[in-house]
Design a protein around this motif. Structure first.
Motif, PDB file in Angstrom:
ATOM      1  N   GLY A 176       0.814  -1.205   0.000  1.00 23.84           N
ATOM      2  CA  GLY A 176       0.000   0.000   0.000  1.00 23.84           C
ATOM      3  C   GLY A 176       0.850   1.258   0.000  1.00 23.84           C
ATOM      4  O   GLY A 176       0.576   2.221  -0.731  1.00 23.84           O
ATOM      5  N   MET A 177       1.896   1.271   0.819  1.00 23.52           N
ATOM      6  CA  MET A 177       2.772   2.438   0.868  1.00 23.52           C
ATOM      7  C   MET A 177       3.532   2.613  -0.435  1.00 23.52           C
ATOM      8  O   MET A 177       3.745   3.738  -0.900  1.00 23.52           O
ATOM      9  N   GLU A 178       3.963   1.512  -1.041  1.00 22.88           N
ATOM     10  CA  GLU A 178       4.695   1.629  -2.307  1.00 22.88           C
ATOM     11  C   GLU A 178       3.800   2.138  -3.431  1.00 22.88           C
ATOM     12  O   GLU A 178       4.277   2.809  -4.351  1.00 22.88           O
ATOM     13  N   ASN A 179       2.512   1.838  -3.372  1.00 21.50           N
ATOM     14  CA  ASN A 179       1.586   2.438  -4.340  1.00 21.50           C
ATOM     15  C   ASN A 179       1.591   3.955  -4.214  1.00 21.50           C
ATOM     16  O   ASN A 179       1.600   4.682  -5.219  1.00 21.50           O
ATOM     17  N   ASN A 180       1.590   4.456  -2.962  1.00 22.02           N
ATOM     18  CA  ASN A 180       1.668   5.900  -2.733  1.00 22.02           C
ATOM     19  C   ASN A 180       2.997   6.468  -3.203  1.00 22.02           C
ATOM     20  O   ASN A 180       3.056   7.522  -3.845  1.00 22.02           O
ATOM     21  N   ILE A 181       4.075   5.774  -2.857  1.00 23.86           N
ATOM     22  CA  ILE A 181       5.418   6.239  -3.222  1.00 23.86           C
ATOM     23  C   ILE A 181       5.563   6.335  -4.741  1.00 23.86           C
ATOM     24  O   ILE A 181       6.152   7.287  -5.274  1.00 23.86           O
ATOM     25  N   ALA A 182       5.018   5.340  -5.444  1.00 19.66           N
ATOM     26  CA  ALA A 182       5.099   5.349  -6.907  1.00 19.66           C
ATOM     27  C   ALA A 182       4.421   6.597  -7.473  1.00 19.66           C
ATOM     28  O   ALA A 182       4.944   7.238  -8.407  1.00 19.66           O
ATOM     29  N   LYS A 183       3.269   6.977  -6.925  1.00 25.28           N
ATOM     30  CA  LYS A 183       2.575   8.183  -7.389  1.00 25.28           C
ATOM     31  C   LYS A 183       3.402   9.436  -7.097  1.00 25.28           C
ATOM     32  O   LYS A 183       3.512  10.337  -7.931  1.00 25.28           O
ATOM     33  N   ILE A 184       3.964   9.476  -5.898  1.00 26.69           N
ATOM     34  CA  ILE A 184       4.781  10.627  -5.514  1.00 26.69           C
ATOM     35  C   ILE A 184       5.947  10.811  -6.481  1.00 26.69           C
ATOM     36  O   ILE A 184       6.279  11.922  -6.890  1.00 26.69           O
ATOM     37  N   LEU A 185       6.571   9.721  -6.879  1.00 28.56           N
ATOM     38  CA  LEU A 185       7.770   9.774  -7.714  1.00 28.56           C
ATOM     39  C   LEU A 185       7.465   9.780  -9.207  1.00 28.56           C
ATOM     40  O   LEU A 185       8.378   9.857 -10.027  1.00 28.56           O
ATOM     41  N   GLY A 186       6.184   9.656  -9.573  1.00 28.14           N
ATOM     42  CA  GLY A 186       5.820   9.742 -10.973  1.00 28.14           C
ATOM     43  C   GLY A 186       5.864   8.436 -11.739  1.00 28.14           C
ATOM     44  O   GLY A 186       5.827   8.435 -12.978  1.00 28.14           O
ATOM     45  N   PHE A 187       5.926   7.312 -11.033  1.00 32.56           N
ATOM     46  CA  PHE A 187       5.874   6.015 -11.708  1.00 32.56           C
ATOM     47  C   PHE A 187       4.427   5.649 -12.015  1.00 32.56           C
ATOM     48  O   PHE A 187       3.502   6.057 -11.306  1.00 32.56           O
TER      49      PHE A 187
END
Length: 445
Positions: A176-187
């Motif tokens: 769940g957190m990596e889904n958020n991180i991906a959005k933050i970083l533009g992936f």
């Protein structure tokens, strides 16, 4: 890919997460072909509230898949390739007690962190072990993909009591957190990232995030987290949050990152490092358990009742669980030797050089048909190591208390928890928990 089709049993079939797991399985039949889906639960009434709807969903997607819902262990575990275990011993009424008892004493009341996690762990251990024994008896070549909470304590019990069992312990929280991180970083997707992570379950840090070309993004993430936490600028609570509490949790990552701006923290550290804030913002009369009972429970059971009455799942509001995707990833890796890189909860055994070799740590592993191979982490810094040593001791003492029926071991576990201010408070919480858990815990002496 092989023409083989697999049989899956979902242990904890009465969970309101079961329909979204089934939807995820059905959406990935090209990756993991299925011949049977079984639900198993010892609560026939609760499972029955979901089973008819789940059967309709399965039939409409692929009528060739055999669907069964049962309370009989032999029926459930005979001829299965994978057990997806997400059991909750005591269900939500006991979760409510786990959360509310510590709050009486000004201590964090949370499902898996602090006293609540310890109480829940004491109930979960025998339930998980029982299901492992059923699996080994009726389908000895089956893999159990265990994501029953509290995952850290359950994993320690598996290591100690079932060291050779075909069990892999995993958690969806980092997903769940990596889904958020991906959005933050533009992936576009978290799978475009290669991460390095270490810690314990609900208790870890990301140290590297690279794209497929090897470019490093961790500094960009940390810079963002120091300003916004894990939220997007001006996002408000209108992002991908099921309710406002998850939005506030994502924002709190800002404070967690400030404490050590060299690593990206798991958001659950808010309960350990800012427990006073968590207590101040929690209504001791209406905790997360109440929110789930009044929200998710009513919504899912209501929709399943509607499907059963209509005889079709057409137009259903039930959705595929994004977090459930990790289950398919793991099963596919085991079935087809894909060498998927995944975060698993495994025996350290030197992967973190300067840490207890018997600790159950959460680290990246490569998964194939024979199981998993942990990726070496190296040494970790003093701050993180100190926090982890304290928490591992809590988890081991909890399993000691279960194994030995020891009041003092559990008192020590609660006293050592970073969320509890003193042995006096720990004893009061423990005595209340013993009274509340008479039906579930072993007798403590």
């Amino acid at each position: 890919m092989s023409e083989k089709k697999f049989s899956v049993v979902i242990a904890g079939g009465g969970s309101t997460y079961t329909p979204e797991i089934i939807l995820m399985l059905l959406d990935n039949l090209d990756r993991l072909p299925l011949r049977a889906i079984k639900l198993y639960d010892n609560d026939e009434e609760r499972q029955g509230r979901l089973a008819e709807a789940c059967g309709i969903i399965v039939k409409e997607k692929d009528p060739n898949i055999e669907f069964t819902a049962t309370t009989d262990p032999e029926t459930a575990y005979t001829d299965v390739d994978f057990c997806l275990a997400h059991i909750r011993v005591g269900q939500l009424p006991m979760r409510e007690k786990d959360e509310k008892i510590p709050l009486k004493y000004g201590v964090v009341g949370q499902e898996t962190c602090g006293p609540g996690g310890i109480a829940y762990g004491m109930r979960s251990i025998p339930g998980v072990l029982e299901n492992i024994e059923y699996m080994e008896k009726y389908s000895p070549n089956c893999w159990m993909l265990n994501y029953s909470n509290p995952a850290a304590i359950v994993a320690e019990a598996c290591r100690r009591f079932k060291p050779n069992a075909r069990v892999i312990n995993i958690c969806d929280m980092p997903i769940g957190m990596e889904n958020n991180i991906a959005k933050i970083l533009g992936f576009n997707d978290r799978k475009e990232m290669t991460v390095r992570y270490f810690g314990l379950n609900h208790f870890g840090w990301w140290t590297s995030i690279k794209d497929k070309d090897g470019n490093e993004y961790i500094d960009k993430l940390l810079e963002h987290q120091l300003k916004y936490g894990n939220t997007l600028p001006d996002e408000g609570n209108n992002g991908d949050y099921t309710d406002n509490s998850w939005y506030e949790t994502a924002k709190k990552v800002k404070d967690l990152t400030a404490l050590d701006p060299t690593m990206a923290p798991n958001s659950y550290f808010q309960y350990y490092l800012f427990g006073d804030d968590m207590v101040a913002h929690t209504n001791p009369e209406y905790t997360r358990a109440n929110q789930v009972m009044d929200g998710r429970e009513k919504r899912v059971f209501g929709e399943c009742a509607r499907i059963a009455e209509a005889g079709t799942a057409e137009g259903t509001s039930l959705e595929i669980g994004i977090h459930a995707s990790f289950i398919v990833d793991l099963a596919t890796a085991l079935a087809f030797n894909t060498h998927e890189r995944m975060l698993l909860i495994v025996r350290n055994n030197g992967a973190i050089e300067n840490f207890d070799k018997d600790a159950m740590v959460e680290i990246p592993c490569i998964v194939g048909k024979d199981g998993y191979e942990p990726i070496t982490i190296g040494t970790i810094p003093t701050f993180q190591k100190g926090l982890m040593e304290e928490q591992v001791a809590v988890e081991k003492l909890t399993v000691d208390a279960y194994e030995q029926g020891s009041y003092h071991k559990l008192w020590q576990a609660l006293t050592l928890s970073k969320t509890v201010p003193s042995a006096n408070v720990a004893k009061k919480i423990l005595d209340d928990y013993i009274e509340a858990n008479k039906e579930y815990w072993p007798e403590l002496k």
